[in-house]
Motif scaffolding. Structure first.
Motif, PDB file in Angstrom:
ATOM      1  N   VAL A  62       0.490  -1.568   0.194  1.00 48.60           N
ATOM      2  CA  VAL A  62       0.108   0.330   0.268  1.00 48.60           C
ATOM      3  C   VAL A  62       0.825   1.109  -0.405  1.00 48.60           C
ATOM      4  O   VAL A  62       2.363   1.060   0.833  1.00 48.60           O
ATOM      5  CB  VAL A  62      -0.751  -0.013   1.510  1.00 48.60           C
ATOM      6  CG1 VAL A  62      -2.048   1.467   1.238  1.00 48.60           C
ATOM      7  CG2 VAL A  62      -2.391  -1.542   1.120  1.00 48.60           C
ATOM      8  N   THR A  63       0.791   2.362  -0.788  1.00 47.92           N
ATOM      9  CA  THR A  63       0.906   3.343  -1.147  1.00 47.92           C
ATOM     10  C   THR A  63      -0.042   4.649  -0.652  1.00 47.92           C
ATOM     11  O   THR A  63      -1.177   4.371  -1.290  1.00 47.92           O
ATOM     12  CB  THR A  63       1.762   3.906  -2.008  1.00 47.92           C
ATOM     13  OG1 THR A  63       2.715   2.719  -2.361  1.00 47.92           O
ATOM     14  CG2 THR A  63       2.671   5.002  -1.856  1.00 47.92           C
ATOM     15  N   GLU A  64       0.157   5.790   0.729  1.00 47.95           N
ATOM     16  CA  GLU A  64      -0.880   6.329   0.784  1.00 47.95           C
ATOM     17  C   GLU A  64      -0.798   7.847   0.444  1.00 47.95           C
ATOM     18  O   GLU A  64       0.549   8.014  -0.347  1.00 47.95           O
ATOM     19  CB  GLU A  64      -1.032   6.388   2.462  1.00 47.95           C
ATOM     20  CG  GLU A  64      -1.552   4.548   3.165  1.00 47.95           C
ATOM     21  CD  GLU A  64      -1.867   5.308   4.360  1.00 47.95           C
ATOM     22  OE1 GLU A  64      -2.917   5.845   4.498  1.00 47.95           O
ATOM     23  OE2 GLU A  64      -0.924   4.894   5.275  1.00 47.95           O
ATOM     24  N   GLY A  65      -1.387   8.555   0.430  1.00 48.70           N
ATOM     25  CA  GLY A  65      -0.789   9.873   0.173  1.00 48.70           C
ATOM     26  C   GLY A  65      -0.721  10.600  -1.858  1.00 48.70           C
ATOM     27  O   GLY A  65      -0.213  11.297  -2.018  1.00 48.70           O
ATOM     28  N   VAL A  66      -1.147   9.413  -2.567  1.00 50.77           N
ATOM     29  CA  VAL A  66      -0.732   9.762  -4.078  1.00 50.77           C
ATOM     30  C   VAL A  66      -1.943  11.031  -4.286  1.00 50.77           C
ATOM     31  O   VAL A  66      -3.066  10.523  -4.685  1.00 50.77           O
ATOM     32  CB  VAL A  66      -0.674   8.571  -4.767  1.00 50.77           C
ATOM     33  CG1 VAL A  66      -0.201   8.448  -6.401  1.00 50.77           C
ATOM     34  CG2 VAL A  66      -0.103   7.236  -4.112  1.00 50.77           C
ATOM     35  N   GLY A  67      -1.018  12.044  -4.927  1.00 51.41           N
ATOM     36  CA  GLY A  67      -1.951  12.411  -5.877  1.00 51.41           C
ATOM     37  C   GLY A  67      -2.554  13.169  -4.743  1.00 51.41           C
ATOM     38  O   GLY A  67      -4.193  13.658  -4.731  1.00 51.41           O
ATOM     39  N   VAL A  72      -3.074   3.438  -3.008  1.00 48.25           N
ATOM     40  CA  VAL A  72      -2.475   2.550  -4.729  1.00 48.25           C
ATOM     41  C   VAL A  72      -2.439   1.030  -3.334  1.00 48.25           C
ATOM     42  O   VAL A  72      -1.597   1.460  -2.639  1.00 48.25           O
ATOM     43  CB  VAL A  72      -1.772   3.033  -5.245  1.00 48.25           C
ATOM     44  CG1 VAL A  72      -1.561   2.122  -6.474  1.00 48.25           C
ATOM     45  CG2 VAL A  72      -2.179   4.540  -6.353  1.00 48.25           C
ATOM     46  N   GLY A  73      -3.107   0.509  -3.807  1.00 48.66           N
ATOM     47  CA  GLY A  73      -2.421  -1.110  -3.990  1.00 48.66           C
ATOM     48  C   GLY A  73      -2.007  -1.964  -4.852  1.00 48.66           C
ATOM     49  O   GLY A  73      -2.571  -1.229  -5.625  1.00 48.66           O
ATOM     50  N   VAL A  74      -0.756  -2.761  -3.901  1.00 48.55           N
ATOM     51  CA  VAL A  74      -0.537  -3.807  -5.464  1.00 48.55           C
ATOM     52  C   VAL A  74      -0.411  -4.597  -4.927  1.00 48.55           C
ATOM     53  O   VAL A  74      -0.050  -4.964  -4.175  1.00 48.55           O
ATOM     54  CB  VAL A  74       1.546  -2.978  -5.933  1.00 48.55           C
ATOM     55  CG1 VAL A  74       1.719  -3.724  -6.953  1.00 48.55           C
ATOM     56  CG2 VAL A  74       0.915  -1.433  -6.602  1.00 48.55           C
TER      57      VAL A  74
END
Length: 436
Positions: A62-67, A72-74
């Motif tokens: 998981v990556t937070e704070g995108v844009g 975004v989860g991969v």
């Protein structure tokens, strides 16, 4: 009589749906919670946190704070295509009037600093819940598919938040998608899906127009240039753009959604402000309508003797959402296999609403497919042939998106929304034995 939506499904997606029935009560609780706690565009902190926590619990990277507030989860699961699934998260400045036990009473602060009511009047809470249901199923059935899934929880769709994620390095930070898939709940009968190859949703151009007059006392209008009268003349004249300058076979919509002027009944103000929304489905019509709107605004200002030229500032522009032809046919076949014959329709023309979903496919140079799935109570469509909705439109008794009364029925809309996402993805995600 409209048929009852299916409770079971078949086709290649079936192995990915094992256990969904047991998951549905929790998804409904999640949906009701999201509905009761909407957040304005780029303020989806609580919603984003819920998405991130649930994805991590399911085993996603998981990556937070995108844009801004995007998540975004991969989930990488062996060799195979990369499939992007997207849901939007933001609510609208609308006071909810559904009367539901989980209706929103939330408020927020808009970009101008005003406190406003907030409601999920466009169904983005349903989108988030459906995508989290799909991600849970994908994580639980990893032995039945191969490839990589990128789950995108996008902020600010209502004001064009997808470009913010792209500008934050999305194409380089995450696996590059081979196909981008997205969906939107609609006020059409639950259990039915509509899409089309080519243009599927209109472009949207928004203009903020500042009109200049000369203020004065309401008892002496002859000493003034009244911007309220000027604004009224523009609003009425703009209604002739589509009816008199666009061919009957072409599609365009011009709406003045906001008009602000003055502070008191007996004071003629110096200025007035309009906010204009333009929808179109081809570049040629778009340019023609924009030229006509600007011409009328300037001409009416000149006719009124305005002391200054109007100020016209574009904002929140959305391109036409275009579905890849071959990928759309594949998705339609996959959805038909999952939902049954007679439930997946080809829209006769693009929907005049707009979306920024296509930004992902454009930036990633990948085909994309976007579809609409029904969420309206079947009783609202009693004795109505679902196919007739395509020809005659939604009855005026059915609350549409952005209405204070809009609320999809949770069941079976959640089940169908999860199923459609997984069915479309399953066409690309390969199974361990090499099937599709």
């Amino acid at each position: 009589m409209m048929r009852t939506p299916l409770s079971t499904t078949a086709g290649p997606v079936a192995p990915l749906l094992v256990g969904l029935g047991e998951r549905l009560p929790g998804l409904r609780a999640l949906y009701e919670d999201l509905h009761a706690h909407p957040e304005l565009s780029f303020q989806e902190f609580r919603t984003a946190d819920i998405a991130a926590v649930r994805l991590r619990e399911q085993g996603w990277e998981v990556t937070e704070g995108v844009g801004g507030t995007g998540v975004v989860g991969v989930l990488a699961n062996g060799e195979g295509p990369v499939v992007l699934l997207r849901a939007d998260m933001d609510g609208l400045p609308v006071r909810e009037r559904t009367g539901l036990p989980y209706a929103s009473t939330a408020t927020g602060t808009d970009p101008d600093g005003n406190e406003v009511p907030v409601m999920h009047a466009c169904g983005h809470d349903m989108h988030v819940a459906c995508l989290l249901g799909a991600t849970a199923q994908l994580a639980a059935t990893r032995d039945r598919w191969r490839g990589t899934v990128v789950a995108v929880f996008q902020p600010a769709e209502e004001i064009g938040g997808a470009p913010a994620m792209i500008d934050d390095g999305f194409p380089d930070r995450f696996p590059r998608a081979d196909i981008c898939l997205g969906q939107h709940v609609a006020p059409t009968p639950v259990g039915f899906v509509g899409t089309r190859p080519g243009p599927v949703m209109a472009a949207s151009d928004n203009l903020r127009v500042r009109l200049h007059g000369r203020g004065g006392h309401g008892s002496m209008p002859e000493t003034t240039v009244d911007p309220v009268v000027l604004a009224a003349a523009i609003v009425m004249r703009l209604q002739t753009v589509v009816s008199r300058e666009i061919a009957a076979a072409q599609t365009a919509v011009v709406t003045v959604g906001s008009l602000h002027a003055g502070t008191k009944e007996n004071i003629i103000p110096d200025t007035a402000e309009l906010m204009v929304n333009i929808r179109s489905t081809t570049p040629e019509v778009r340019e023609r309508v924009l030229r006509a709107v600007k011409r009328i605004i300037h001409a009416e200002a000149a006719a009124s003797g305005a002391p200054k030229e109007p100020e016209i500032v574009p904002f929140n522009t959305f391109p036409v959402t275009v579905n890849d032809h071959d990928a759309t046919r594949a998705v339609q076949d996959a959805l038909t296999a999952a939902l049954g014959e007679g439930r997946v329709f080809t829209l006769p023309q693009p929907v005049t609403g707009s979306e920024d979903f296509g930004t992902f496919g454009t930036a990633l140079h990948a085909p994309s497919v976007f579809w609409h799935f029904g969420g309206a109570d079947p009783d609202l469509y009693r004795d109505i042939d679902p196919a007739s909705v395509l020809e005659h439109g939604i009855p005026d008794t059915v609350p549409a998106n952005h209405s204070p009364y809009f609320a999809p029925v949770p069941e079976p809309t959640l089940e169908i929304g999860v199923t459609t996402l997984l069915a479309a993805a399953a066409h690309w995600l390969t199974t361990p034995n090499g099937g599709a």
